[in-house]
Design an enzyme around this catalytic site. Structure first.
Site, PDB file in Angstrom:
ATOM      1  N   ASP A 105       0.819  -1.218   0.000  1.00 20.35           N
ATOM      2  CA  ASP A 105       0.000   0.000   0.000  1.00 20.35           C
ATOM      3  C   ASP A 105       0.850   1.264   0.000  1.00 20.35           C
ATOM      4  O   ASP A 105       2.075   1.209   0.168  1.00 20.35           O
ATOM      5  CB  ASP A 105      -0.972   0.007   1.200  1.00 20.35           C
ATOM      6  CG  ASP A 105      -0.319  -0.464   2.506  1.00 20.35           C
ATOM      7  OD1 ASP A 105       0.933  -0.454   2.585  1.00 20.35           O
ATOM      8  OD2 ASP A 105      -1.051  -0.838   3.437  1.00 20.35           O
TER       9      ASP A 105
ATOM     10  N   ASN B  43      -7.155  -2.897  14.374  1.00 20.00           N
ATOM     11  CA  ASN B  43      -8.562  -3.150  14.023  1.00 20.00           C
ATOM     12  C   ASN B  43      -8.713  -4.390  13.142  1.00 20.00           C
ATOM     13  O   ASN B  43      -9.780  -4.627  12.587  1.00 20.00           O
ATOM     14  CB  ASN B  43      -9.158  -1.925  13.313  1.00 20.00           C
ATOM     15  CG  ASN B  43      -8.501  -1.646  11.969  1.00 20.00           C
ATOM     16  OD1 ASN B  43      -7.557  -2.335  11.574  1.00 20.00           O
ATOM     17  ND2 ASN B  43      -8.989  -0.648  11.262  1.00 20.00           N
TER      18      ASN B  43
ATOM     19  N   HIS C 271      -7.060  -4.976  10.299  1.00 17.18           N
ATOM     20  CA  HIS C 271      -6.837  -4.789   8.862  1.00 17.18           C
ATOM     21  C   HIS C 271      -5.565  -5.494   8.388  1.00 17.18           C
ATOM     22  O   HIS C 271      -4.648  -5.744   9.165  1.00 17.18           O
ATOM     23  CB  HIS C 271      -6.856  -3.304   8.471  1.00 17.18           C
ATOM     24  CG  HIS C 271      -5.648  -2.504   8.845  1.00 17.18           C
ATOM     25  ND1 HIS C 271      -5.666  -1.126   8.900  1.00 17.18           N
ATOM     26  CD2 HIS C 271      -4.375  -2.849   9.165  1.00 17.18           C
ATOM     27  CE1 HIS C 271      -4.469  -0.684   9.234  1.00 17.18           C
ATOM     28  NE2 HIS C 271      -3.674  -1.705   9.402  1.00 17.18           N
TER      29      HIS C 271
ATOM     30  N   GLU D 185      -9.636  -2.110   5.421  1.00 15.43           N
ATOM     31  CA  GLU D 185     -10.237  -1.810   6.719  1.00 15.43           C
ATOM     32  C   GLU D 185     -11.485  -2.673   6.929  1.00 15.43           C
ATOM     33  O   GLU D 185     -11.983  -3.290   5.976  1.00 15.43           O
ATOM     34  CB  GLU D 185     -10.599  -0.320   6.778  1.00 15.43           C
ATOM     35  CG  GLU D 185      -9.426   0.636   6.516  1.00 15.43           C
ATOM     36  CD  GLU D 185      -8.414   0.699   7.668  1.00 15.43           C
ATOM     37  OE1 GLU D 185      -8.309  -0.241   8.474  1.00 15.43           O
ATOM     38  OE2 GLU D 185      -7.703   1.729   7.743  1.00 15.43           O
TER      39      GLU D 185
END
Ligand code: PGA
Length: 264
Positions: free
Chosen positions: A67, A138, A140, A145
């Protein structure tokens, strides 16, 4: 899934480097998928050490990073391109033209075309042999996400509030953290032949437990890794602390050593 629980961060990094080294010794022209963040820093340090000390050769290696932030040029100190150059690429004999990080400097309107070309470039190399991943607090993976589709491909994504808060430590204020990124999709990641997920520290324990032992759900993007046949998860004690089956994983880890094969 193969779950390895190590005593500390350094042992996690050494084990991960040993897996990457094995891949490169078996296939000198391997295609690696690489991650940024604090977690793989020890792995990259170890790979640089093995390159310098034992001649690990990267001259035929191709890499694809997961990313990049939208709006940052490769020269921006917080860009993932800079991160990779500084922490790995500048210290090994890789050919820079074979290192691919999504281009975050393009206008958002050009993102779709760039993402399609990124996927095409992966296909042209014959696909990713070994994909390294971290995990977000979280759950991810890359910037997929919660809510991301298991079939998602490389695309423009909006960051989650928790991710923005987690990443604010690298910026002078939370307002400066980019809100959008280009991210490989979960579908793209699942096409890698082998996956290596690294997680350390108690702040990852909940996400790890949900990813490894919870149901496969798009609310925990990393849980999609349960659908892949060759995933190794390397954890330190703190990141493994909420696993229900930790003693079974330790038992299997010992059994692997006895029989000399990997048990997924
Ligand atoms: P970290 O990030 O390695 O900096 O904890 C991992 C991630 O968010 O995927």
């Amino acid at each position: 899934m193969r779950i390895l629980i190590k005593d500390n961060y350094r042992d996690v990094s050494v084990e991960a480097a040993s897996m990457v080294t094995t891949t490169l010794r078996q296939k000198p022209g391997a295609v690696l998928g690489l991650a940024t963040g604090s977690t793989p820093l020890g792995l990259y340090e170890e790979l640089v050490r093995i390159h310098r000390g034992e001649g690990l050769d990267f001259s035929d290696v191709t890499t694809f990073n997961l990313d990049e932030y939208l709006g940052l040029t490769g020269e921006h100190p917080q860009s993932y391109r800079s991160f990779m150059d500084e922490n790995l690429f500048n210290h090994i004999n890789i050919r820079k033209e074979r290192t691919h990080v999504p281009d975050g400097s393009l206008p958002a309107g050009d993102a779709e075309e760039m993402c399609l070309e990124f996927e095409a470039a992966i296909r042209r190399t014959g696909g990713i042999d070994l994909q390294v991943l971290g995990i977000g607090g979280n759950g991810h993976i890359a910037f997929n996400e919660p809510g991301s589709s298991t079939s998602s491909r490389t695309r423009l994504v909006a960051l989650d509030e928790r991710t923005i808060k987690d990443n604010a430590r690298f910026y002078s204020s939370e307002d400066e953290v980019p809100r959008f990124a280009l991210s490989m999709g979960i579908g793209t990641i699942l096409e890698a032949r082998e996956i290596l997920l690294l997680a350390t520290g108690e702040q990852k324990a909940q996400a790890v437990a949900a990813a490894v032992e919870g149901p496969v759900t798009n609310q925990v993007p990393s849980s999609a890794l349960q659908l892949h046949p060759r995933v190794t998860v390397i954890l330190d004690e703190a990141a493994a602390s909420l696993l229900q089956n930790a003693s079974r994983y330790r038992f299997i880890q010992k059994a692997e050593k006895q029989v000399g094969v990997q048990l997924f």
